[in-house]
Design a protein around this motif. Structure first.
Motif, mmCIF file in Angstrom:
data_model
loop_
_atom_site.group_PDB
_atom_site.id
_atom_site.type_symbol
_atom_site.label_atom_id
_atom_site.label_comp_id
_atom_site.label_asym_id
_atom_site.label_seq_id
_atom_site.Cartn_x
_atom_site.Cartn_y
_atom_site.Cartn_z
ATOM 1 N N THR A 176 12.889 -13.687 -15.056
ATOM 2 C CA THR A 176 12.334 -12.450 -15.632
ATOM 3 C C THR A 176 12.211 -11.349 -14.595
ATOM 4 O O THR A 176 12.108 -10.174 -14.945
ATOM 5 N N ASP A 177 12.226 -11.698 -13.306
ATOM 6 C CA ASP A 177 12.197 -10.668 -12.265
ATOM 7 C C ASP A 177 13.476 -9.841 -12.289
ATOM 8 O O ASP A 177 13.534 -8.755 -11.720
ATOM 9 N N PHE A 178 14.523 -10.401 -12.902
ATOM 10 C CA PHE A 178 15.803 -9.712 -12.987
ATOM 11 C C PHE A 178 15.925 -8.908 -14.279
ATOM 12 O O PHE A 178 16.987 -8.422 -14.603
ATOM 13 N N TYR A 207 19.824 -18.688 -10.926
ATOM 14 C CA TYR A 207 19.075 -17.736 -11.737
ATOM 15 C C TYR A 207 20.037 -16.666 -12.273
ATOM 16 O O TYR A 207 21.054 -16.357 -11.653
ATOM 17 N N TYR A 208 19.672 -16.090 -13.407
ATOM 18 C CA TYR A 208 20.462 -14.975 -13.920
ATOM 19 C C TYR A 208 19.584 -14.087 -14.775
ATOM 20 O O TYR A 208 18.550 -14.516 -15.315
ATOM 21 N N SER A 209 19.972 -12.828 -14.868
ATOM 22 C CA SER A 209 19.292 -11.914 -15.780
ATOM 23 C C SER A 209 19.945 -12.022 -17.151
ATOM 24 O O SER A 209 21.140 -12.314 -17.261
ATOM 25 N N PRO A 210 19.185 -11.797 -18.232
ATOM 26 C CA PRO A 210 19.764 -11.902 -19.577
ATOM 27 C C PRO A 210 20.983 -11.011 -19.768
ATOM 28 O O PRO A 210 21.917 -11.389 -20.484
ATOM 29 N N TYR A 211 21.000 -9.856 -19.121
ATOM 30 C CA TYR A 211 22.097 -8.913 -19.312
ATOM 31 C C TYR A 211 23.412 -9.425 -18.711
ATOM 32 O O TYR A 211 24.489 -8.945 -19.069
ATOM 33 N N THR A 212 23.302 -10.410 -17.801
ATOM 34 C CA THR A 212 24.515 -10.978 -17.222
ATOM 35 C C THR A 212 25.418 -11.574 -18.291
ATOM 36 O O THR A 212 26.648 -11.541 -18.184
ATOM 37 N N LEU A 213 24.817 -12.120 -19.344
ATOM 38 C CA LEU A 213 25.597 -12.766 -20.397
ATOM 39 C C LEU A 213 26.444 -11.765 -21.161
ATOM 40 O O LEU A 213 27.403 -12.146 -21.834
ATOM 41 N N GLU A 214 26.100 -10.481 -21.081
ATOM 42 C CA GLU A 214 26.848 -9.445 -21.776
ATOM 43 C C GLU A 214 27.940 -8.831 -20.903
ATOM 44 O O GLU A 214 28.754 -8.051 -21.389
#
Length: 243
Positions: A88-90, A107-114
Motif C-alpha cells: 500500500t506504500d506504493f 512487492y508491487y503497486s496495484p497499478y503495475t497490473l495495468e
C-alpha cells in the motif's frame, strides 16, 4: 487507448522509484497475449499459487526471449517460491512500482497490473533475486546499476531498439552508453580495447545519480567506488548460461 498507454508509460516507477518511459517496444504484451504463443517454461514451477494472471503472462513473455529464458531457469528451484504482495506504500495514484524483498517476495503497486510493459519491471526484480540468491537484498547501488544494465539488454533482446528510459534521461543515457559501447553482448564482459578511464567515469556518473535520489538513500545503502568492482558478474553468468 494509444494516448493512455503513452501516458502510463510516462508515469511508471521501478523498484526504488526510478521513472520508466518506453521509447519503443516492437511487440506489446497485449499483442503477445493475442498471439497465444506456446512456451516451454512452466510458470507454475516458479510462481506460487495465487499470483495475478497478468504477472503470470508477463513471466511467459519473458520466457520467450533468450535472456529471459536463461534468467528464469537460473532462478528456478525445485518448488515454486516467488510470490507477489501488494504494498500500500506504493499506492499513490499513477505509481507503478515493484521491489524485491527477499524470501521469494516481490512487492508491487496495484497499478503495475495495468502497465503493459510490466515484464521489464519483473525482469529487473528477477535479476535482484539472481544477485542475492533470494536472501534479503543488499542495498547496493552497484547492484542496481547491474540490474538496470541487464534490464536494458533484455529490452533490446525482446525487440526494443532503444529500450526503456530508466529513472531519468541522464541515467538512461549512461546505461545505454555502457551497454552499447562497453559491454560485449556475447559474453557480458567489458569489450577489449575500451577506454577504461571513460568507462570508469560513466560508471561513477551513474553512481552519482543514484546517490542523489531519495529512493537510494538512507540506512543500509552503499556504493563501492573501486575499479576492480566495475564489472557485471551476474550479467556474465546470465549470458554464458547454458541451462
Amino acid at each position: 487507448k494509444f494516448l493512455l498507454v503513452i501516458f502510463l508509460g510516462s508515469i511508471v516507477w521501478n523498484c526504488a522509484n526510478p521513472e520508466l518511459e518506453l521509447d519503443e517496444h516492437v511487440l506489446t504484451l497485449p499483442e503477445f497475449q493475442s498471439l497465444n504463443y506456446p512456451s516451454e517454461f512452466d510458470v507454475d514451477k516458479l510462481l506460487k499459487v495465487g499470483y495475478p494472471a497478468v504477472l503470470g503472462n508477463s513471466v511467459t513473455y519473458i520466457s520467450m526471449t533468450t535472456l529471459g529464458s536463461k534468467l528464469l531457469k537460473l532462478i528456478s528451484k525445485e518448488k515454486p517460491y516467488i510470490y507477489f504482495e501488494v504494498n500500500t506504500d506504493f499506492a499513490d495514484v499513477g505509481t507503478m512500482k515493484m521491489g524485491f524483498a527477499g524470501g521469494g517476495k516481490i512487492y508491487y503497486s496495484p497499478y503495475t497490473l495495468e502497465f503493459p510493459y510490466r515484464d521489464e519491471l519483473l525482469f529487473h526484480e528477477f535479476v535482484h533475486i539472481l544477485q542475492n540468491e533470494n536472501q534479503s537484498p543488499l542495498k547496493s547501488r552497484n547492484n542496481e546499476i547491474e540490474a538496470y544494465l541487464a534490464q536494458y539488454l533484455y529490452a533490446k533482446n525482446a525487440g526494443g531498439s532503444k529500450g526503456a528510459m530508466l529513472i531519468n534521461p541522464a541515467f538512461s543515457e549512461l546505461i545505454r552508453d555502457i551497454a552499447d559501447n562497453y559491454i560485449d553482448e556475447n559474453t557480458g564482459m567489458l569489450r577489449k580495447g575500451i577506454n577504461q578511464e571513460k568507462f570508469n567515469k560513466l560508471y561513477n556518473d551513474a553512481l552519482d545519480i543514484l546517490e542523489s535520489l531519495s529512493g537510494y538513500q538512507g540506512e543500509g545503502w552503499f556504493s563501492i567506488r573501486d575499479t576492480n568492482t566495475y564489472y557485471f558478474p551476474n550479467i556474465i553468468n546470465l549470458i554464458k548460461s547454458n541451462v
